[in-house]
Design a protein around this motif. Structure first.
Motif, PDB file in Angstrom:
ATOM      1  N   GLY A 107       0.817  -1.201   0.000  1.00 53.20           N
ATOM      2  CA  GLY A 107       0.000   0.000   0.000  1.00 53.20           C
ATOM      3  C   GLY A 107       0.847   1.245   0.000  1.00 53.20           C
ATOM      4  O   GLY A 107       1.979   1.252  -0.495  1.00 53.20           O
ATOM      5  N   ARG A 108       0.294   2.268   0.616  1.00 56.61           N
ATOM      6  CA  ARG A 108       1.015   3.527   0.657  1.00 56.61           C
ATOM      7  C   ARG A 108       2.198   3.457   1.611  1.00 56.61           C
ATOM      8  O   ARG A 108       2.219   2.669   2.552  1.00 56.61           O
ATOM      9  CB  ARG A 108       0.065   4.654   1.077  1.00 56.61           C
ATOM     10  N   ASN A 109       3.203   4.257   1.374  1.00 56.08           N
ATOM     11  CA  ASN A 109       4.405   4.347   2.208  1.00 56.08           C
ATOM     12  C   ASN A 109       5.136   3.014   2.307  1.00 56.08           C
ATOM     13  O   ASN A 109       5.817   2.746   3.305  1.00 56.08           O
ATOM     14  CB  ASN A 109       4.037   4.860   3.606  1.00 56.08           C
ATOM     15  N   GLU A 110       4.939   2.180   1.248  1.00 56.27           N
ATOM     16  CA  GLU A 110       5.609   0.886   1.161  1.00 56.27           C
ATOM     17  C   GLU A 110       5.227  -0.053   2.314  1.00 56.27           C
ATOM     18  O   GLU A 110       5.933  -1.015   2.604  1.00 56.27           O
ATOM     19  CB  GLU A 110       7.128   1.057   1.107  1.00 56.27           C
ATOM     20  N   LEU A 111       4.109   0.242   2.985  1.00 56.49           N
ATOM     21  CA  LEU A 111       3.614  -0.649   4.025  1.00 56.49           C
ATOM     22  C   LEU A 111       2.682  -1.690   3.429  1.00 56.49           C
ATOM     23  O   LEU A 111       2.043  -1.461   2.401  1.00 56.49           O
ATOM     24  CB  LEU A 111       2.875   0.150   5.101  1.00 56.49           C
ATOM     25  N   LEU A 112       2.600  -2.841   4.090  1.00 58.29           N
ATOM     26  CA  LEU A 112       1.701  -3.895   3.633  1.00 58.29           C
ATOM     27  C   LEU A 112       0.311  -3.667   4.201  1.00 58.29           C
ATOM     28  O   LEU A 112       0.143  -3.193   5.326  1.00 58.29           O
ATOM     29  CB  LEU A 112       2.229  -5.265   4.061  1.00 58.29           C
ATOM     30  N   GLU A 113      -0.706  -4.035   3.405  1.00 60.02           N
ATOM     31  CA  GLU A 113      -2.086  -3.820   3.788  1.00 60.02           C
ATOM     32  C   GLU A 113      -2.904  -5.083   3.579  1.00 60.02           C
ATOM     33  O   GLU A 113      -2.552  -5.939   2.773  1.00 60.02           O
ATOM     34  CB  GLU A 113      -2.721  -2.698   2.944  1.00 60.02           C
TER      35      GLU A 113
END
Length: 741
Positions: free
Chosen positions: A443-449
Motif C-alpha cells: 500500500g502507501r508508504n511501502e507498508l503492507l495492507e
C-alpha cells in the motif's frame, strides 16, 4: 446437519475487483460489499441439534413433595447432579453423571423405603425417529437429522443417522419392569433403579458425506451398552471420578475475606442476586471452577469442539445455529485450557483446525487465488471455511483461521512439547502464513495492507456520512497477522528452520506491517483511518487484540500504547454481552489494573431472568450459565481465564505474580496448580493483600525465569521434578523433590 461438499463449486470471489472497488473520493474504502459479491458467498453452515430426551413420569403423589425437603445440586468436585425430596415419610433421590471413559450417561433413582419407587421412563426426540423395545428393559431409538437445515435445502438430501439405547436395571430383589404402549418402560415397587444411556451417530468426519458413511450408530450404541453393563454402578462411578478428578483437582482457588462468610446453604440464584451488595468471593471461586467443569465436560479427546452453547443446547434451531464462531467465541471457549491446567481439553480444537486447513486450502485457492489456507468467521461440524452470505460487517472476515493458529503456538509455550510443535502446530502455522503473505498487498508508504478489511461486526461512518464496514488494514487484521508471524518465527527458531524461504518472507514482511495508530481522541484506532465511530460502546474489542489475547501490546514493551489502550477500554464502557464483559476483565488484567478488572468480574455477576432478558446486556442465569443474552457458553470460559490472568501472567522468560489482584476484595487467598508459559506450575498464597508464599515447579525441562511481584524481580532457575518455595520477598526458602505414585 449436512453442508455442501466440494467447495470448488462455489463461484470465485473476484478478489481483484474487490481491491479496486473503492470510493474514488476517498480512495480508501468501500461503503458496503457489492450485491454481486454477496451472491457469491456461501450460505450453508449447518446447525448443532440436540439428540433427544429421557422422560421420567411419576404418579401424582410426587407433586405433594415437601418444599423444605426439595434440594437440587451440581457437585463440581464429582461432576454429579443430584436431586432429593420427600413425599410423606419416603425420601427420593436421583443422581446423574456422564462418564467420559465409558461413554455413558448414568442415572440412579432411589427411595429410602423398600418397594416405594415406581415410575415410567421413555425416550423422545424432536427429530425424526422411531422407537422399539428390546427385551423387557431396553428401549432403542433410531432417527435421522434433516439432510440440510436451511430453508433452501433439498428435501431429498440425507442427514446424519443417530441411535440411542436406554437400559433399565433394577437394584436389589424387589421391583418389576413392564413394557407399555409407545415403547415406554414401567418400573413398579422397586428400591432403586439405574438407567444407562448410550448414543452414537453416523458422523464419520467432516469430509465424509452422510450418505457415504459406513458407520452403524445402532450397532455402536449397543456395543457400548454391552461393555457398560459389565460394570456395576459403583465401578462406573469410580471410573468416572478417576477420570474427571484427574483434571478437575489440578487447580484449586480459595478467596477469603477478613470477615467470616456464613456457611448456610442458599440457592445459587439468591447468591448471584445478592452479589452486587455482598460481593461474596466464594461465588467467584465457584464461577471460576464452573468454567473448568464445563470445559472438561464438553471438550475431550475425540469430541467435537465446544460451540456457542456447548453440549447444553436445548433447541432444535439454536441461536446462531449453535455454530463455532471464529471472531471471538470459539477462541474464548479455549482461553482457560492452558492457564487453568486443562491442556488435554484443547485436542478437539487442534483436530478442528486441521480439518479447517483442508477445506480452507480449497477456499484460499478457489475464492482468493492464494496459497495456504483460510477460514472465515462462521463454521460448523463440516469444517466450513468459506465466507457466509450476509452483510460484509460480519461475513467478510478471512482472519478466523489465523486467530485459531495463535492457539497452536500458545500450546507449545505452556507445554514445551517440541513434537507437537513440529508435527502438528508448525504445518498448520505455515499454511496459514502462506495465505497471509499472499493476502497482504503493498500500500502507501511501502507498508503492507489487507484490503478489503473489516473489524468484526462493527460499522463506521464513511467520509460521505454513510454507514460502512469495509475499508483496509483494520487494527485487528494487523494485530492477528503480527501475532501469527511472530509465532511462526519463534517456532522456526525452536525447530531450527529459520532459514526456510517462508520464514525469510515473513521476517521481511514484519518490518512492513503498519504500527498501531492513535485516534484524535487518544484511543486506539480501530480502522486504518480515523473514521467516526457510531457505536463507541460496541461489544467487540477487536482493536485491542494485541493486548489480549495477543502479546504485541504489553506494559513492559509498549507502555505508551498501553496508556492508549486504557483510554480505549474506558471509551468502550462496561456494558455488553457476557463474553464482552469477560474479555474486558482480561484486558484490564493485562494492563495490571486490578480495580477495573474486578469491576468487570462484578459486572458479570448479575442475575438474568430468561423471561425478561435484554440482548447484549450480559449477566448470569440462575444455573450460572452466562448470558449474551440469549445463552452462550463462551463467557463461562472467559471468566475462568480472566480470573487466572488476574492472578498469574507469563511470557517464556517472565512470570508475574498477582499482577491484577483486587487486594481490597480478595485480601487473603490461595491458588494452586495454575500453569505459566515455559511449562511451569504455580502455587500462590497471599495475606492481607500481599504475597505470602509461592511454589514453582517444572516437570520435564530446566527453566530459567524472571519472577516479578510489584517492584521486586529475581531470577529463578528451576530443575525438573523439584518444587521451589519462595517467601514474600521472592527468596527461595525451600526445595523438595516431586514423587509420583
Amino acid at each position: 446437519m449436512r453442508t455442501h461438499f466440494g467447495l470448488g463449486r462455489l463461484a470465485t470471489i473476484p478478489t481483484a475487483l474487490l481491491r479496486q472497488h473503492w470510493l474514488k473520493s476517498a480512495n480508501l474504502l468501500i461503503t458496503e460489499i457489492t450485491l454481486e459479491l454477496q451472491k457469491k458467498l456461501s450460505n450453508c453452515q449447518e446447525m448443532y441439534q440436540l439428540l433427544g430426551d429421557i422422560k421420567l413420569e411419576f404418579d401424582d403423589s410426587h407433586a405433594a413433595y415437601s418444599n423444605e425437603s426439595y434440594y437440587r445440586e451440581l457437585d463440581l468436585d464429582t461432576a454429579t447432579a443430584k436431586v432429593t425430596y420427600s413425599v410423606g415419610d419416603v425420601e427420593y433421590s436421583r443422581e446423574h453423571f456422564a462418564s467420559y471413559p465409558d461413554q455413558v450417561i448414568v442415572s440412579r433413582i432411589s427411595a429410602s423405603k423398600p418397594a416405594s419407587l415406581s415410575f415410567t421412563v421413555s425416550l423422545d426426540s424432536k427429530l425424526q425417529h422411531n422407537l422399539r423395545v428390546s427385551g423387557q428393559n431396553q428401549v432403542i431409538m433410531e432417527g435421522s437429522c434433516p439432510g440440510e437445515t436451511k430453508e433452501n435445502s433439498s428435501a431429498n438430501s440425507k442427514g446424519i443417522q443417530f441411535s440411542a439405547v436406554l437400559d433399565v436395571h433394577i437394584s436389589g430383589e424387589k421391583g418389576t419392569v413392564h413394557v407399555l404402549e409407545g415403547s415406554k418402560l414401567r418400573i413398579e415397587g422397586s428400591d432403586s433403579v439405574v438407567l444407562l444411556l448410550t448414543a452414537s451417530s453416523s458422523f464419520d468426519g467432516p469430509f465424509t458425506k452422510p450418505e457415504d458413511s459406513k458407520k452403524d450408530p445402532t450397532s455402536d450404541s449397543l456395543n457400548t451398552m454391552k461393555s457398560v453393563k459389565k460394570l456395576s454402578y459403583a465401578n462406573l462411578y469410580s471410573r468416572h471420578l478417576d477420570d474427571y478428578q484427574n483434571l478437575f483437582h489440578r487447580v484449586s482457588l480459595k478467596l477469603c475475606k477478613r470477615s467470616n462468610i456464613s456457611s448456610q446453604t442458599i440457592p445459587t440464584s439468591a447468591r448471584v442476586k445478592s452479589f452486587q451488595t455482598d460481593e461474596d468471593p466464594s461465588l467467584v471461586e465457584l464461577l471460576f471452577q464452573y468454567g473448568r467443569y464445563l470445559l472438561i465436560s464438553s471438550s475431550r479427546p475425540g469430541t467435537q469442539v465446544a460451540n456457542l452453547q456447548g453440549i447444553w443446547n436445548n433447541e432444535l434451531k439454536p441461536k446462531w445455529d449453535g455454530a463455532p464462531h471464529l471472531n471471538i467465541n470459539l477462541q474464548m471457549n479455549y482461553w482457560p485450557s492452558l492457564p487453568c491446567n486443562l491442556l488435554e481439553c484443547q485436542e478437539p480444537l487442534f483436530d478442528y483446525i486441521t480439518s479447517l486447513s483442508v477445506s480452507g486450502s480449497k477456499t484460499a485457492k478457489v475464492n482468493y487465488k492464494a496459497n495456504g489456507w483460510v477460514t472465515h468467521h462462521v463454521s460448523d461440524i463440516w469444517a466450513k471455511s468459506s465466507a457466509y452470505a450476509g452483510p460484509a460487517v460480519w461475513a467478510l472476515w478471512p482472519m478466523g483461521g489465523a486467530w485459531l493458529c495463535t492457539h497452536l503456538w500458545e500450546h507449545y509455550t505452556y507445554t514445551m512439547d517440541k513434537e507437537f510443535l513440529k508435527n502438528k502446530a508448525y504445518p498448520l502455522l505455515e499454511g496459514c502464513t502462506l495465505f497471509l503473505l499472499d493476502w497482504l498487498i503493498e500500500g502507501r508508504n511501502e507498508l503492507l495492507e489487507t484490503n478489503p478489511s473489516t473489524s468484526p461486526e462493527h460499522m463506521f461512518i464513511a467520509p460521505d456520512q454513510k454507514p460502512a464496514s469495509v475499508s483496509y488494514s483494520t487494527t485487528m487484521d494487523m494485530s492477528i497477522i503480527k501475532e501469527v508471524f511472530s509465532s511462526i518465527v519463534s517456532a522456526a527458531e525452536v525447530l531450527g528452520t529459520s532459514n526456510d524461504v517462508v520464514i525469510k518472507r515473513v521476517t521481511e514482511a514484519q518490518s512492513k506491517l503498519p504500527p498501531v495508530k492513535i485516534a484524535r481522541d487518544g484511543s486506539v484506532m480501530e480502522w486504518a483511518e480515523d473514521f467516526q465511530d457510531p457505536a463507541v460502546h460496541h461489544r467487540h474489542l477487536s482493536h485491542l487484540f494485541g493486548l489480549f489475547p495477543g502479546h504485541t501490546i504489553t506494559p513492559e514493551k509498549t507502555p505508551d500504547i498501553c496508556i492508549v489502550a486504557d483510554l480505549s477500554l474506558i471509551k468502550r464502557g462496561e456494558d455488553g454481552p457476557g463474553w464482552s464483559t469477560t474479555w474486558k476483565a482480561a484486558l484490564w488484567a493485562r494492563l495490571n489494573n486490578s480495580e477495573h478488572a474486578y469491576h468487570m468480574v462484578k459486572h458479570l455477576i448479575v442475575l438474568v431472568n430468561p423471561e425478561h432478558e435484554v440482548r447484549f446486556e450480559g449477566g448470569l442465569y440462575s444455573n450460572l450459565f452466562t448470558a449474551h443474552p440469549p445463552f452462550q457458553i463462551d463467557a463461562n470460559f472467559g471468566f475462568s481465564a480472566a480470573v487466572a490472568e488476574m492472578l498469574v501472567q507469563s511470557t517464556m522468560k517472565d512470570l508475574y505474580l498477582l499482577p491484577a489482584l483486587p487486594r481490597d476484595k480478595w485480601p487473603n487467598g490461595c491458588v494452586k496448580g495454575l500453569k505459566a508459559r515455559g511449562g511451569i506450575t504455580v502455587n500462590i498464597c497471599w495475606k492481607e493483600g500481599d504475597l505470602h508464599e509461592v511454589g514453582l515447579w517444572s516437570e520435564n525441562q530446566k527453566s530459567q525465569v524472571r519472577l516479578h511481584h510489584r517492584e521486586t524481580m529475581v531470577l529463578a532457575e528451576l530443575s525438573p521434578g523439584i518444587v521451589y518455595s519462595y517467601n514474600n520477598q521472592l527468596k527461595c526458602v525451600k526445595t523438595e523433590y516431586i514423587f509420583h505414585c
